[in-house]
Design an enzyme around this catalytic site. Structure first.
Site, PDB file in Angstrom:
ATOM      1  N   ASP A  98     -10.337  22.268 -43.281  1.00  0.00           N
ATOM      2  CA  ASP A  98     -10.751  22.134 -44.693  1.00  0.00           C
ATOM      3  C   ASP A  98     -11.981  22.955 -44.877  1.00  0.00           C
ATOM      4  OD1 ASP A  98     -10.540  21.335 -47.381  1.00  0.00           O
ATOM      5  OD2 ASP A  98      -9.745  19.323 -46.648  1.00  0.00           O
TER       6      ASP A  98
ATOM      7  N   HIS B 193     -14.351  28.994 -51.600  1.00  0.00           N
ATOM      8  CA  HIS B 193     -14.174  27.670 -51.761  1.00  0.00           C
ATOM      9  C   HIS B 193     -13.245  27.199 -50.368  1.00  0.00           C
ATOM     10  CE1 HIS B 193     -16.163  26.543 -55.566  1.00  0.00           C
ATOM     11  NE2 HIS B 193     -15.599  27.894 -55.582  1.00  0.00           N
TER      12      HIS B 193
HETATM   13  P1  ADP Z   1      -8.803  20.159 -52.063  1.00  0.00           P
HETATM   14  O1  ADP Z   1      -9.480  21.016 -52.851  1.00  0.00           O
HETATM   15  O2  ADP Z   1      -8.152  20.859 -50.819  1.00  0.00           O
HETATM   16  O3  ADP Z   1      -7.493  19.457 -52.792  1.00  0.00           O
HETATM   17  P2  ADP Z   1     -10.837  18.291 -51.457  1.00  0.00           P
HETATM   18  O4  ADP Z   1     -10.862  16.901 -50.778  1.00  0.00           O
HETATM   19  O5  ADP Z   1     -12.091  19.011 -51.411  1.00  0.00           O
HETATM   20  O6  ADP Z   1      -9.482  18.939 -51.309  1.00  0.00           O
HETATM   21  O7  ADP Z   1     -10.668  17.961 -53.089  1.00  0.00           O
HETATM   22  C1  ADP Z   1      -9.697  16.906 -53.562  1.00  0.00           C
HETATM   23  C2  ADP Z   1     -10.241  16.420 -54.922  1.00  0.00           C
HETATM   24  O8  ADP Z   1      -8.640  15.978 -55.472  1.00  0.00           O
HETATM   25  C3  ADP Z   1     -10.848  15.360 -54.848  1.00  0.00           C
HETATM   26  O9  ADP Z   1     -11.994  15.362 -55.892  1.00  0.00           O
HETATM   27  C4  ADP Z   1     -10.152  14.266 -54.828  1.00  0.00           C
HETATM   28  O10 ADP Z   1     -10.545  12.705 -55.557  1.00  0.00           O
HETATM   29  C5  ADP Z   1      -9.137  14.582 -56.007  1.00  0.00           C
HETATM   30  N1  ADP Z   1      -7.754  13.686 -55.616  1.00  0.00           N
HETATM   31  C6  ADP Z   1      -7.044  13.649 -54.692  1.00  0.00           C
HETATM   32  N2  ADP Z   1      -5.935  12.964 -54.644  1.00  0.00           N
HETATM   33  C7  ADP Z   1      -5.979  12.432 -56.017  1.00  0.00           C
HETATM   34  C8  ADP Z   1      -5.329  11.295 -56.307  1.00  0.00           C
HETATM   35  N3  ADP Z   1      -4.253  10.854 -56.158  1.00  0.00           N
HETATM   36  N4  ADP Z   1      -5.658  11.359 -57.894  1.00  0.00           N
HETATM   37  C9  ADP Z   1      -6.674  11.686 -58.431  1.00  0.00           C
HETATM   38  N5  ADP Z   1      -7.527  12.643 -57.885  1.00  0.00           N
HETATM   39  C10 ADP Z   1      -7.146  12.986 -56.554  1.00  0.00           C
END
Ligand code: ADP
Length: 470
Positions: A361, A154
């Site tokens: 990423d 991932h």
């Molecule tokens: P990672 O898996 O590295 O954190 P991604 O962008 O692939 O990065 O996924 C992050 C996930 O976490 C997304 O689904 C996003 O909506 C969620 N997310 C990030 N910040 C928040 C927040 N403040 N509140 C709720 N969900 C969040």
């Protein structure tokens, strides 16, 4: 037909899959289809770890094991989160090269394999997830397991020069070749894996497979998606509408830029804050007209690198607001809370610009969520060239996240982009996000894994080409 066995570090909530989101739902669906078993760490830390907790939840079989304090420290916090995570995201400066962590990682993988072994049936197919479990197939193979095993990473697969900084990296590389199928987010990741394996003489590439005398591994890009339809539904909820109205009221005609990221050093947050600061310095006409909302929930708070990042960002945020805020205008809103998906959807919709600039990423789902929330087909996405999603979302303004100038120029371009062009770009991106959704992603991997037929490696070694299809 055999069962599908999913193995991941954490077993997702089966009943609460809807709350946990796209990936959990897609896996539960795949498991239902494959009459499957989900195996992984229970999330508990206990003194004795022999027991396998076995239960049936909502028609699915779930088996979990606990970790000891030492295992959690060495395998999870140590090797997974302080070594592989920074290393695979090109942060060799933050990578903890500690042999104790590595040994703990190998031991936990072997123990997990031992725990799963008696639960396996001859015709099962296994699908293993992520960097916590790279040596898992090799540990099973050592115990005589012959079933087909697929793996999905991932996070990004790093370039060879980065990976070879890991002491004994060959052992990790060799263990990857115990899988029949390796899935990565992008073609670039596949090319990097093939380059690493073939040029570090871990295996050979024949244009279709990575192979050794005993193994043959298919390598393929499967870009992960989101539940696009669910996102469109979130925008239409009371929570989302309330959040949207609240922000629009507060903005009073000003333009909002939004960033949503876990507080992680891979996300390029200090660089993004500095770029915004530079825009305020270089373009006084943006004062009182543009606001930047950064939502960054805290993560991995026990890891020192995350503590440092937090204080750095707090310093930058207060400096920017201290210098530029006016009594009726705060340029930077910085929030460390987790919000519901519905609230996020409302915030995305209220923000003319989605600013997604990770330094590295695997995919980045926030970029896709921003697009999926823009059912009005408006909004401009600024996206890092080093996020996997930039391979698909080519109608974003793609930037080098290390370059303040490029981020500033992209923000200016987004602010001035005519409505026609915004709509044209957003429409194309929405089609991509709808098409490559999470269910299709899971379906493709499972059908590739189930269809995969093993035949003996070819006799002739074909010359290595990293640009070949994978
Ligand atoms: P990672 O898996 O590295 O954190 P991604 O962008 O692939 O990065 O996924 C992050 C996930 O976490 C997304 O689904 C996003 O909506 C969620 N997310 C990030 N910040 C928040 C927040 N403040 N509140 C709720 N969900 C969040």
């Amino acid at each position: 037909m055999g069962r599908l066995v999913v193995v991941s570090n954490r077993v997702g909530p089966i009943r609460g899959a809807a709350r946990a989101g796209g990936l959990a739902i897609a896996l539960v669906d795949a498991l239902r289809e494959g009459r499957g078993l989900w195996f992984g760490w229970s999330g508990d830390i206990t003194a004795s770890t022999g027991a396998v907790h076995h239960e049936r939840t909502a028609g699915l079989e779930v088996a979990t094991v606990d970790l000891t304090e030492a295992e959690h420290n060495d395998y999870y916090n140590g090797f997974a989160n302080r070594c592989l995570w920074p290393l695979f995201h090109y942060r060799i400066d933050l990578t903890a090269y500690d042999r104790r962590y590595y040994d703990g990682y190998q031991r936990v993988n072997a123990r997990f394999a031992q725990a799963l072994l008696p639960l396996l049936r001859d015709d099962d197919e296994l699908w293993v997830h992520d960097y916590h479990l790279i040596p898992f197939a090799q540990a099973l193979r050592a115990m005589g397991v012959k079933q087909r095993i697929g793996f999905f990473l991932h996070i990004p697969f790093p370039s060879r020069e980065v990976l070879v900084t890991l002491p004994r990296h060959e052992r990790l590389g060799q263990s990857l070749l115990a899988y029949d199928l390796i899935g990565l987010h992008t073609q670039r990741d596949c090319e990097r894996l093939i380059d690493y394996v073939s040029n570090e003489t871990i295996g050979n590439w024949d244009g279709r497979y990575l192979y050794t005398d005993q193994t043959r591994t298919q390598v393929q890009a499967f870009p992960i998606g989101i539940d696009a339809r669910a996102y469109a539904g979130y925008v239409d909820t009371d929570d989302a509408r309330r959040q949207y109205a609240r922000v629009r009221n507060a903005l009073r005609g000003r333009t909002q830029i939004i960033g949503v990221d876990r507080l992680d050093y891979t996300k390029g947050l200090p660089e993004r804050f500095s770029a915004f600061e530079r825009m305020l310095a270089d373009y006084p006409d943006s004062h009182g007209r543009v606001e930047y909302l950064q939502i960054a929930p805290l993560s991995r708070e026990s890891v020192p690198e995350y503590v440092d990042l937090r204080s750095r960002l707090e310093g930058l945020a207060s400096r920017i607001n201290g210098q530029y805020a006016q009594v009726d205008w705060t340029p930077l809103h910085y929030i460390n809370r987790t919000l519901s998906r519905r609230s996020l959807a409302g915030l995305y919709r209220a923000s003319k610009i989605g600013l997604v600039t990770p330094l590295r990423d695997g995919m980045n789902l926030v970029a896709k969520e921003y697009v999926a929330s823009r059912f009005d087909e408006d909004g401009v996405l600024i996206l890092s060239d080093f996020a996997g999603s930039s391979r698909e979302l080519t109608d974003a303004i793609v930037v080098n996240p290390f370059s303040e100038e490029e981020i500033v120029e992209a923000i200016r371009q987004a602010l001035e982009m005519p409505l026609d062009e915004r709509k044209k770009r957003m429409r194309k991106m929405r089609a991509v996000v709808a098409e490559n959704n999470i269910y299709r992603w899971a379906g493709k991997i499972v059908s590739t894994l189930l269809k995969f037929e093993f035949t003996a490696p070819e006799e002739t070694h074909v010359s290595v080409s990293v640009s070949g299809s994978c």
